[in-house]
Design an enzyme around this catalytic site. Structure first.
Site, PDB file in Angstrom:
ATOM      1  N   GLU A   1       0.827  -1.208   0.000  1.00 58.40           N
ATOM      2  CA  GLU A   1       0.000   0.000   0.000  1.00 58.40           C
ATOM      3  C   GLU A   1       0.863   1.261   0.000  1.00 58.40           C
ATOM      4  O   GLU A   1       0.588   2.198  -0.739  1.00 58.40           O
ATOM      5  CB  GLU A   1      -0.945   0.028   1.212  1.00 58.40           C
ATOM      6  CG  GLU A   1      -2.107  -0.949   1.141  1.00 58.40           C
ATOM      7  CD  GLU A   1      -3.167  -0.592   0.109  1.00 58.40           C
ATOM      8  OE1 GLU A   1      -3.100   0.493  -0.500  1.00 58.40           O
ATOM      9  OE2 GLU A   1      -4.067  -1.423  -0.107  1.00 58.40           O
TER      10      GLU A   1
ATOM     11  N   ASP B   1      -6.218   8.382  -0.367  1.00 58.02           N
ATOM     12  CA  ASP B   1      -5.787   7.343   0.572  1.00 58.02           C
ATOM     13  C   ASP B   1      -4.611   7.881   1.380  1.00 58.02           C
ATOM     14  O   ASP B   1      -3.708   8.508   0.813  1.00 58.02           O
ATOM     15  CB  ASP B   1      -5.359   6.082  -0.174  1.00 58.02           C
ATOM     16  CG  ASP B   1      -6.506   5.451  -0.955  1.00 58.02           C
ATOM     17  OD1 ASP B   1      -7.665   5.647  -0.563  1.00 58.02           O
ATOM     18  OD2 ASP B   1      -6.233   4.758  -1.947  1.00 58.02           O
TER      19      ASP B   1
END
Length: 129
Positions: A35, A52
């Site tokens: 991520e 994000d």
């Protein structure tokens, strides 16, 4: 802050992620690798206008408030900036909510694509935990 693999594993374990909702520590370390590359300051804008945030790339549409995502739900009840903290506490606490939400770790696309069904224990191998 950019964490080392074992450093992050130790921090996540200390914060209670090991086997949280049945997911071993290796799953969490693997997710963080793909991520954010272990970077607490990572941010990525999405095509829907959401962003994000942090080491686990937690999304502003659902989980935090960044003041610029239309219709944000802020289900973790935090400013998104808290997810960029080098101590990862806010990210881990919010991740516990996310993983308890019904889809488990499938909520993380990188986990689904790169970690699920692999030998995630490799991510904590050789670490003093």
């Amino acid at each position: 802050k950019v964490y080392g693999r074992c450093e992050l594993a130790a921090a996540m374990k200390r914060l209670g992620l090991d086997n949280f909702r049945g997911y071993s520590l290796g799953n969490w370390v693997c997710a963080a690798k793909f991520e954010s590359n272990f970077n607490t300051h990572a941010t990525n804008r999405n095509t829907d206008g959401s962003t994000d945030y942090g080491i686990l790339q937690i999304n502003s549409r659902w989980w935090c408030n960044d003041g610029r995502t239309p219709g944000s739900r802020n289900l973790c009840n935090i400013p998104c900036s808290a997810l960029l903290s080098s101590d990862t506490i806010a990210s881990v606490n919010c991740a516990k909510k996310i993983v308890s939400d019904g889809n488990g770790m499938n909520a993380w696309v990188a986990w689904r694509k790169r970690c699920k069904g692999t030998d995630v224990n490799a991510w904590t191998r050789g670490c003093r935990l």
